[in-house]
Design an enzyme around this catalytic site. Structure first.
Site, short mmCIF file in Angstrom:
data_model
loop_
_atom_site.label_atom_id
_atom_site.label_comp_id
_atom_site.label_asym_id
_atom_site.label_seq_id
_atom_site.Cartn_x
_atom_site.Cartn_y
_atom_site.Cartn_z
N TRP A 85 7.37 9.96 5.72
CA TRP A 85 7.96 9.01 6.70
C TRP A 85 7.41 9.28 7.92
CZ3 TRP A 85 8.34 6.46 2.73
CH2 TRP A 85 9.45 6.25 1.91
N GLU B 115 8.11 -0.35 0.73
CA GLU B 115 8.96 -1.29 -0.06
C GLU B 115 9.31 -2.68 0.47
OE1 GLU B 115 12.26 0.89 -2.11
OE2 GLU B 115 10.38 1.62 -3.55
N TYR C 104 10.27 2.43 -11.29
CA TYR C 104 11.53 2.98 -11.40
C TYR C 104 12.31 1.98 -12.53
CZ TYR C 104 11.27 5.34 -7.06
OH TYR C 104 10.79 6.27 -6.02
N GLU D 199 4.89 5.62 -5.86
CA GLU D 199 6.13 6.28 -6.12
C GLU D 199 6.55 6.17 -7.61
OE1 GLU D 199 9.79 5.16 -3.93
OE2 GLU D 199 8.79 5.07 -2.08
#
Ligand SMILES: *[C@@H]1O[C@H](CO)[C@@H](O)[C@H](O)[C@H]1NC(C)=O
Length: 416
Positions: free
Chosen positions: A93, A210, A288, A328
C-alpha cells in the site's frame, strides 16, 4: 531438489552459505531491476526484450512498519526472505488516509513525513533485495481510510455527498485523489534520491485496491473513473506500468462471461471493458474461493478457481492482448484452522500451475502474488491468510518451486 528441512533451515538462517545451496544465483537476471523498466509487449511482460515472469507476494504493512525505527528491520527481513525464495515482486500500500494509527495522508494534501520516509525505505530495501514493487494508491474498502475517508473529507468541505461510491463521481473527491496520485508519483525518495516516477524498482502503479461500485452495477461509473484516472497517471508518469486493482468480476460488456463470476453481477466492475481502457497496461484478478463461495465444497471451490483462472487467461490472450497478473490469492492459514495447511498448499499449487501452464506457452498468464507474507514478531497483523515461512516450510517449498519453474522458463527463452 530441496527437502522441506533445508528450506526451513535456510529461512531460519538466512545466511549466504545457505543461499548457495539453493542454486538460485543472487544475481538472477529475472530479479534485479538493474535500472531497466519492465515493459509490456503484447501479452507478455518484458525486461530488456526478454519475457519476464512474476512470482511474488503481498505485504500491505511494509510502509507502516518501516516508519518505526524499532520495527523497520522487519521490512528488510521480509524482503530478504522473499528474495531468498526467488520471488521478484511485492505488492503493498502507498496509502493510509487519516487512519487512526499510521496516517500517510493526514488530510487532503497533507502528509506525514515519517510515513513517507517509511515508504522511501521500503523502496530502497526492495531494490537491495532485487524485488520490484507494485504500489496501490487508494483502498476501495475502509481499511486505512479508503473511498469512505475521501468522501468524508469532501463532505467536511461542504460537498453534499455521503456514499463511499461518490468517490467515483464527486469533483472535489476526484481532485483529492489526483492530488494524492501526483504527490506519490513525484515524491523524491529521501534515501535513494530518485523520484518515484523515475524509479525502475517500481514495477507498476495500481489505481485502487479491489474497486467495486455496487451503486451502479451497469459498470458505467467505474468505467468512466478508470478512463479519467488512467489518463491522469500517464500524464505524470509514462515510465511505469499501470493496472486497476480489479478482482476480475465480469460485467455486461460480454455478458455470457458472467457465468464465471462467483455471484451473478460484476459489482460495478467489468474485467473486459475496464482493462481495455487506454493506459491500462495489464489485467489483474484476485482469488478467494472460500470467501466468495463459503457454502461450496472444497472440490467445487477448486473447480471454480481453475475455471476463474482459465477464463481470465483466455480473455487476456484473445480479447485484451495484455498480460494477466494474479495480484492476490489466499486461503485461511493453518493457525486459524489447523486442518487447512494441506488445503492451502493445494490452492497455491493450483494457482501456480495455472500461471505456469500459460507462461510456458507464451500466454498472458504471467505470475501471481499470494496474500500475505508475515514474519515472526508480527502477531498483531495475523489475518488468517498469513504465511510465515518458518512456520510452514511446506508452503515455503511450494513457493520456491514456482520461482524455480518460472526461472527455468526464463532461461529457456533466453536460449531460443
Ligand atoms: C532528489 O533528491 C536528490 C538528493 O537529495 C537530489 O540530488 C535530486 O536532485 C532530487 N531530484 C529531484 C528531481 O528533485
Amino acid at each position: 531438489m530441496l527437502g522441506n528441512l533445508q528450506i526451513f533451515l535456510f529461512i531460519a538462517a538466512s545466511s549466504f552459505t545457505v543461499i548457495h545451496s539453493l542454486n538460485l544465483p543472487a544475481t538472477d537476471p529475472r530479479r534485479s531491476a538493474e535500472g531497466i523498466f519492465i515493459k509490456v509487449n503484447g501479452k507478455q511482460f518484458v525486461k530488456d526484450g526478454q519475457p519476464f515472469y512474476i512470482n511474488g507476494l503481498n505485504a500491505y504493512w511494509l510502509m507502516s512498519k518501516a516508519s518505526e525505527p524499532t520495527e523497520k528491520e522487519k521490512v528488510s527481513t521480509a524482503l530478504h526472505q522473499a528474495s531468498l525464495l526467488g520471488m521478484n515482486v511485492v505488492r503493498t500500500w502507498a496509502f493510509s488516509d487519516a487512519d487512526d494509527y499510521f496516517p500517510l495522508q493526514t488530510s487532503p494534501g497533507f502528509y506525514n513525513e515519517k510515513m513517507f520516509k517509511g515508504l522511501d525505505f521500503v523502496i530502497s530495501e526492495a531494490k537491495k533485495n532485487g524485488v520490484l514493487l507494485i504500489l496501490s494508491l487508494v483502498n476501495n474498502h475502509e481499511d486505512f481510510g479508503g473511498k469512505k475517508q475521501y468522501v468524508k473529507w469532501a463532505r467536511e468541505k461542504g460537498q453534499p455527498i455521503s456514499s463511499p461510491d461518490d468517490f467515483f463521481t464527486d469533483d472535489l473527491v476526484k481532485r483529492f485523489y489526483k492530488q494524492h496520485v501526483k504527490r506519490i508519483l513525484t515524491r523524491n525518495n529521501s534515501i535513494t534520491g530518485i523520484p518515484y516516477k523515475d524509479d525502475p524498482n517500481i514495477l507498476a502503479w495500481e489505481l485502487i485496491n479491489e474497486p467495486r461500485c455496487e451503486s451502479d452495477i451497469s459498470g458505467d461509473t467505474l468505467q468512466a473513473w478508470i478512463e479519467e484516472m488512467a489518463a491522469y497517471v500517464k500524464t505524470i508518469d509514462n515510465n511505469h506500468l499501470l493496472e486497476i486493482g480489479l478482482e476480475g468480476f465480469y460485467g455486461d460488456s460480454i455478458s455470457d462471461r458472467k457465468q464465471f463470476n462467483p455471484w451473478y453481477d460484476g459489482a460495478g466492475a467489468d474485467f473486459i471493458s475496464n482493462n481495455l481502457v487506454a493506459g491500462i497496461d495489464f489485467a489483474t484478478i484476485h482469488i478467494y474461493p472460500e470467501q466468495w463461495m463459503p457454502s461450496s465444497t472444497l472440490l467445487d471451490q477448486f473447480v471454480f478457481v481453475q475455471s476463474w483462472i482459465q477464463a481470465h487467461i483466455r480473455d487476456s490472450n484473445e480479447i485484451l492482448g495484455k498480460p494477466l497478473l494474479i495480484t492476490e490469492f489466499g486461503r485461511l492459514s493453518p493457525n486459524s484452522y489447523p486442518v487447512n495447511l494441506k488445503e492451502r498448499d493445494s490452492l497455491y499449487k493450483l494457482v501456480y500451475s495455472g500461471v505456469y501452464g500459460s507462461a510456458k506457452e507464451g500466454g498472458a498468464g504471467a505470475g501471481s502474488l499470494f496474500w500475505q507474507l508475515l514474519i515472526d514478531g508480527l502477531d498483531d497483523l495475523r489475518d488468517g491468510y498469513e504465511v510465515i515461512l518458518s512456520e510452514t516450510p511446506s508452503t515455503a517449498f511450494v513457493v520456491y518451486h514456482q520461482s524455480q519453474k518460472l526461472f527455468s522458463l526464463n532461461k529457456a527463452h533466453a536460449f531460443t
